[in-house]
Design a protein around this motif. Structure first.
Motif, PDB file in Angstrom:
ATOM      1  N   ILE A 156      31.579 137.814 -29.505  1.00 49.09           N
ATOM      2  CA  ILE A 156      30.892 137.636 -30.795  1.00 49.09           C
ATOM      3  C   ILE A 156      29.587 136.855 -30.676  1.00 49.09           C
TER       4      ILE A 156
ATOM      5  N   ALA B 131      29.913 143.324 -32.867  1.00 51.57           N
ATOM      6  CA  ALA B 131      30.762 142.196 -32.476  1.00 51.57           C
ATOM      7  C   ALA B 131      32.235 142.512 -32.708  1.00 51.57           C
TER       8      ALA B 131
ATOM      9  N   TRP C 148      28.106 131.670 -33.884  1.00 47.82           N
ATOM     10  CA  TRP C 148      29.229 132.232 -33.138  1.00 47.82           C
ATOM     11  C   TRP C 148      30.169 131.173 -32.564  1.00 47.82           C
TER      12      TRP C 148
ATOM     13  N   VAL D  30      26.507 137.110 -33.149  1.00 47.22           N
ATOM     14  CA  VAL D  30      26.552 136.801 -34.588  1.00 47.22           C
ATOM     15  C   VAL D  30      26.059 135.378 -34.821  1.00 47.22           C
TER      16      VAL D  30
ATOM     17  N   LEU E   1      32.838 137.179 -39.570  1.00 52.02           N
ATOM     18  CA  LEU E   1      31.691 137.311 -38.664  1.00 52.02           C
ATOM     19  C   LEU E   1      30.405 137.663 -39.409  1.00 52.02           C
TER      20      LEU E   1
ATOM     21  N   LEU F  92      34.926 142.521 -29.815  1.00 52.97           N
ATOM     22  CA  LEU F  92      36.114 141.679 -29.955  1.00 52.97           C
ATOM     23  C   LEU F  92      37.380 142.516 -29.780  1.00 52.97           C
TER      24      LEU F  92
ATOM     25  N   THR G  45      34.010 131.299 -33.503  1.00 50.83           N
ATOM     26  CA  THR G  45      35.041 131.429 -32.471  1.00 50.83           C
ATOM     27  C   THR G  45      36.205 130.496 -32.787  1.00 50.83           C
TER      28      THR G  45
ATOM     29  N   SER H 277      35.981 140.769 -39.683  1.00 56.48           N
ATOM     30  CA  SER H 277      34.642 141.318 -39.931  1.00 56.48           C
ATOM     31  C   SER H 277      33.919 140.502 -40.994  1.00 56.48           C
TER      32      SER H 277
ATOM     33  N   THR I 220      27.270 142.530 -36.749  1.00 56.53           N
ATOM     34  CA  THR I 220      28.687 142.295 -37.051  1.00 56.53           C
ATOM     35  C   THR I 220      29.541 143.441 -36.544  1.00 56.53           C
TER      36      THR I 220
END
Length: 191
Positions: A79, A50, A85, A82, A38, A54, A89, A35, A47
């Motif tokens: 995600i 996402a 991203w 965000v 992100l 996820l 990732t 968290s 967030t």
């Protein structure tokens, strides 16, 4: 008290909330870290969504093993709203690998170890230690805390960087308030 009922996005969607949907303590810590990773350059609402996506994409619980097993495209899709991203990732996959290989698939307990993870800086490390381990070794200072504390005149002379702000705050703010100052000032800024 005037304003006591005001709820900021950070109160219901901050990194502390990422662990609420997890049962296993390790998964709680990993979801807190993810968290925070992100959240950089991203609103709490985005967030939070996402992290939930996820969690679904990796099978219902955020663990190192689940992230390593997940297809990179599935993580990216989860995600994608965000900021940065694509980079995040990669950071998530690389972090999961490093957590497995060097930290027994758990979140490390020091700022230096956390900062050795891809995409994790000091602010995230201090906040992660507070939330994931209840360890207080410093204040997580982001640009918001830096700006707000300077506008409030808390630094004489004004600080020039978030790191200067952190060191100054830690020099006089009672240690029992270190864990909550970021959360309170971010919430103040949001509302």
């Amino acid at each position: 008290m005037e304003g006591a009922n005001i709820v900021a996005p950070v109160d219901t969607m901050g990194c502390e909330q990422a662990q609420v949907k997890e049962v296993d303590p390790r998964a709680c810590r990993i979801s807190t870290l993810i968290s925070l990773m992100l959240s950089s350059q991203t609103k709490d609402e985005v967030t939070d969504a996402a992290v939930s996506k996820l969690r679904e994409a990796v099978g219902g619980t955020i663990t190192v093993e689940a992230i390593l097993s997940a297809d990179e495209n599935a993580i990216a899709d989860a995600i994608a709203k965000v900021g940065f991203w694509r980079r995040k990732t990669q950071y998530i996959k690389q972090t999961a690998q490093k957590l497995r290989d060097e930290f027994d698939s758990d979140v490390p307990k020091t700022v230096d170890e956390l900062c050795s993870l891809p995409g994790v800086g000091p602010k995230m490390a201090f906040l992660c230690l507070h939330v994931a381990w209840n360890i207080n070794v410093g204040i997580g200072v982001d640009v918001h805390v830096h700006r707000i504390t300077n506008r409030l005149g808390w630094h004489k002379p004004p600080t020039k960087t978030p790191e200067e702000t952190r060191l100054n705050l830690q020099s006089w703010l009672p240690k029992e308030l270190h864990a909550e100052i970021n959360h309170r000032l971010v919430g103040f800024g949001q509302v």
